[in-house]
Scaffold this motif. Structure first.
Motif, PDB file in Angstrom:
ATOM      1  N   PHE A 161     -24.913  10.133   5.088  1.00 37.10           N
ATOM      2  CA  PHE A 161     -24.968   9.782   3.675  1.00 37.10           C
ATOM      3  C   PHE A 161     -25.239  11.043   2.857  1.00 37.10           C
ATOM      4  CE2 PHE A 161     -26.511   6.079   6.079  1.00 37.10           C
ATOM      5  CZ  PHE A 161     -25.540   5.149   5.711  1.00 37.10           C
ATOM      6  N   ALA A 162     -24.426  11.254   1.835  1.00 28.51           N
ATOM      7  CA  ALA A 162     -24.539  12.475   1.036  1.00 28.51           C
ATOM      8  C   ALA A 162     -25.717  12.445   0.074  1.00 28.51           C
ATOM      9  CB  ALA A 162     -23.248  12.701   0.249  1.00 28.51           C
ATOM     10  N   GLY A 163     -26.073  11.269  -0.432  1.00 26.13           N
ATOM     11  CA  GLY A 163     -27.136  11.211  -1.424  1.00 26.13           C
ATOM     12  C   GLY A 163     -26.683  11.803  -2.750  1.00 26.13           C
ATOM     13  N   GLU A 164     -27.593  12.465  -3.457  1.00 23.90           N
ATOM     14  CA  GLU A 164     -27.289  13.034  -4.763  1.00 23.90           C
ATOM     15  C   GLU A 164     -27.767  14.473  -4.839  1.00 23.90           C
ATOM     16  OE1 GLU A 164     -29.376  10.320  -7.340  1.00 23.90           O
ATOM     17  OE2 GLU A 164     -27.526   9.230  -7.812  1.00 23.90           O
ATOM     18  N   VAL A 165     -27.045  15.264  -5.619  1.00 22.36           N
ATOM     19  CA  VAL A 165     -27.478  16.616  -5.950  1.00 22.36           C
ATOM     20  C   VAL A 165     -28.183  16.544  -7.299  1.00 22.36           C
ATOM     21  CG1 VAL A 165     -26.740  18.961  -6.503  1.00 22.36           C
ATOM     22  CG2 VAL A 165     -25.615  17.706  -4.661  1.00 22.36           C
ATOM     23  N   LYS A 166     -29.426  16.994  -7.356  1.00 17.99           N
ATOM     24  CA  LYS A 166     -30.209  16.907  -8.586  1.00 17.99           C
ATOM     25  C   LYS A 166     -30.366  18.285  -9.217  1.00 17.99           C
ATOM     26  CE  LYS A 166     -32.834  12.866  -7.052  1.00 17.99           C
ATOM     27  NZ  LYS A 166     -34.182  12.321  -6.742  1.00 17.99           N
ATOM     28  N   VAL A 167     -30.051  18.356 -10.497  1.00 20.50           N
ATOM     29  CA  VAL A 167     -30.249  19.580 -11.268  1.00 20.50           C
ATOM     30  C   VAL A 167     -31.453  19.364 -12.174  1.00 20.50           C
ATOM     31  CG1 VAL A 167     -29.250  21.206 -12.908  1.00 20.50           C
ATOM     32  CG2 VAL A 167     -27.790  20.106 -11.199  1.00 20.50           C
ATOM     33  N   GLU A 168     -32.461  20.211 -12.035  1.00 24.23           N
ATOM     34  CA  GLU A 168     -33.684  20.096 -12.817  1.00 24.23           C
ATOM     35  C   GLU A 168     -33.822  21.303 -13.738  1.00 24.23           C
ATOM     36  OE1 GLU A 168     -36.654  19.829  -9.820  1.00 24.23           O
ATOM     37  OE2 GLU A 168     -36.195  17.734  -9.320  1.00 24.23           O
ATOM     38  N   ALA A 169     -34.321  21.070 -14.952  1.00 26.60           N
ATOM     39  CA  ALA A 169     -34.464  22.155 -15.923  1.00 26.60           C
ATOM     40  C   ALA A 169     -35.759  21.985 -16.703  1.00 26.60           C
ATOM     41  CB  ALA A 169     -33.278  22.181 -16.883  1.00 26.60           C
ATOM     42  N   GLN A 200     -32.967  24.657 -11.739  1.00 32.33           N
ATOM     43  CA  GLN A 200     -32.742  24.773 -10.306  1.00 32.33           C
ATOM     44  C   GLN A 200     -31.978  23.559  -9.813  1.00 32.33           C
ATOM     45  OE1 GLN A 200     -36.308  24.634  -7.949  1.00 32.33           O
ATOM     46  NE2 GLN A 200     -37.215  22.990  -9.140  1.00 32.33           N
ATOM     47  N   VAL A 201     -31.303  23.748  -8.677  1.00 31.11           N
ATOM     48  CA  VAL A 201     -30.525  22.673  -8.072  1.00 31.11           C
ATOM     49  C   VAL A 201     -31.224  22.241  -6.792  1.00 31.11           C
ATOM     50  CG1 VAL A 201     -28.293  21.998  -7.117  1.00 31.11           C
ATOM     51  CG2 VAL A 201     -28.394  23.597  -9.040  1.00 31.11           C
ATOM     52  N   VAL A 202     -31.497  20.955  -6.676  1.00 32.28           N
ATOM     53  CA  VAL A 202     -32.126  20.396  -5.477  1.00 32.28           C
ATOM     54  C   VAL A 202     -31.038  19.691  -4.685  1.00 32.28           C
ATOM     55  CG1 VAL A 202     -33.910  18.875  -4.579  1.00 32.28           C
ATOM     56  CG2 VAL A 202     -34.287  20.104  -6.727  1.00 32.28           C
ATOM     57  N   ARG A 203     -30.702  20.256  -3.531  1.00 34.34           N
ATOM     58  CA  ARG A 203     -29.594  19.722  -2.735  1.00 34.34           C
ATOM     59  C   ARG A 203     -30.117  18.939  -1.539  1.00 34.34           C
ATOM     60  NH1 ARG A 203     -28.322  25.034  -3.970  1.00 34.34           N
ATOM     61  NH2 ARG A 203     -26.456  25.334  -5.229  1.00 34.34           N
ATOM     62  N   PRO A 204     -29.620  17.729  -1.320  1.00 37.78           N
ATOM     63  CA  PRO A 204     -29.960  17.030  -0.077  1.00 37.78           C
ATOM     64  C   PRO A 204     -29.316  17.770   1.076  1.00 37.78           C
ATOM     65  CG  PRO A 204     -28.216  15.866  -1.233  1.00 37.78           C
ATOM     66  CD  PRO A 204     -28.668  16.978  -2.146  1.00 37.78           C
TER      67      PRO A 204
END
Length: 242
Positions: free
Chosen positions: A223-231, A199-203
């Motif tokens: 501030f964009a922050g980071e897009v986190k991809v979790e698996a 899944q992708v966790v988007r700020p």
């Protein structure tokens, strides 16, 4: 006679198969789950804004809305945003009714009396340069937009990040299996199954804001922050004695 013999064989066959299954031992298995993640800087932003107008007639409300929205689109195109990345996300029309308290002579069963209309036109702007988000909000506000419905960040191509996170998760699961099998004094015989999920966790900043609230925070940094991809990967192994 041959037919009778065939029937006897057919009747005995299920009993034979059942007896064989009952003598087969159950598999001993080991199930492990590994996780992985990758944080990336977003390369795309989506800004959703709206123009809301009201008028005594539907035509008047629509005419005002169209005029203001055209100004908003022109401001966005002046920022070098292609028209195909400016998309209508919703368009609603809402009638306004005269309150019953102001219709003392009307019977309870009287039809509602329409006294005006509101028109809301929302657009979502796709930005391939996320640093433009603040300018898009500011220019849209200046042109007449009076609602801010949300801002979120994304990756245009999520697949490479997903694959990297899945590889990390699979490697972690294998390491867990090796550690557990050693601690339990069993041998990993074969991999029975593998299951994955990602899944992708988007700020994101998702809120409905009025023009007054937008004006108060027009100069606030974004501030964009980071897009986190979790698996996660789940592996099931057959195990046996060492």
């Amino acid at each position: 006679m041959k037919l009778l013999g065939l029937l006897v064989v057919m009747l005995l066959l299920p009993l034979s198969v059942r007896a064989q299954n009952e003598t087969m031992p159950d598999l001993s298995t080991l199930t492990v789950t590994g996780s992985g993640h990758l944080a990336s800087t977003p390369d795309t932003a989506f800004v959703t804004l709206a123009v809301e107008t009201a008028g005594k007639s539907l035509a008047d409300a629509q005419r005002q809305n169209s005029r203001v929205m055209q100004k908003v689109v022109e401001r966005l195109q002046a920022l070098q945003i292609p028209k195909e990345r400016i998309q209508t996300s919703s368009f609603t029309v809402s009638p306004h009714y005269r309150p019953l308290s102001k219709r003392p002579t009307a019977p309870p069963s009287a039809a509602p009396e329409i006294i005006g209309y509101s028109v809301s036109n929302s657009v979502t702007v796709e930005l391939h340069h996320p640093e433009q988000a603040a300018a898009v909000i500011d220019e849209s506000l200046t042109a007449g937009a009076n609602r801010f419905h949300g801002l979120h960040w994304a990756l245009r191509d999520e697949q490479p990040a997903r694959l990297t996170a899945l590889k990390q998760a699979a490697a972690t699961a294998r390491e867990k299996a090796a550690a557990l099998s050693g601690a339990l004094k069993v041998k990993l015989l074969r991999l029975i199954s593998a299951r994955e999920d990602s899944q992708v966790v988007r700020p994101q900043s998702h809120m409905a804001r009025s023009m007054m609230a937008m004006e108060a925070s027009a100069d606030a940094p974004i501030f964009a922050g980071e897009v986190k991809v979790e698996a996660t990967v789940t592996l099931v192994y057959e195990v046996g004695p060492e």
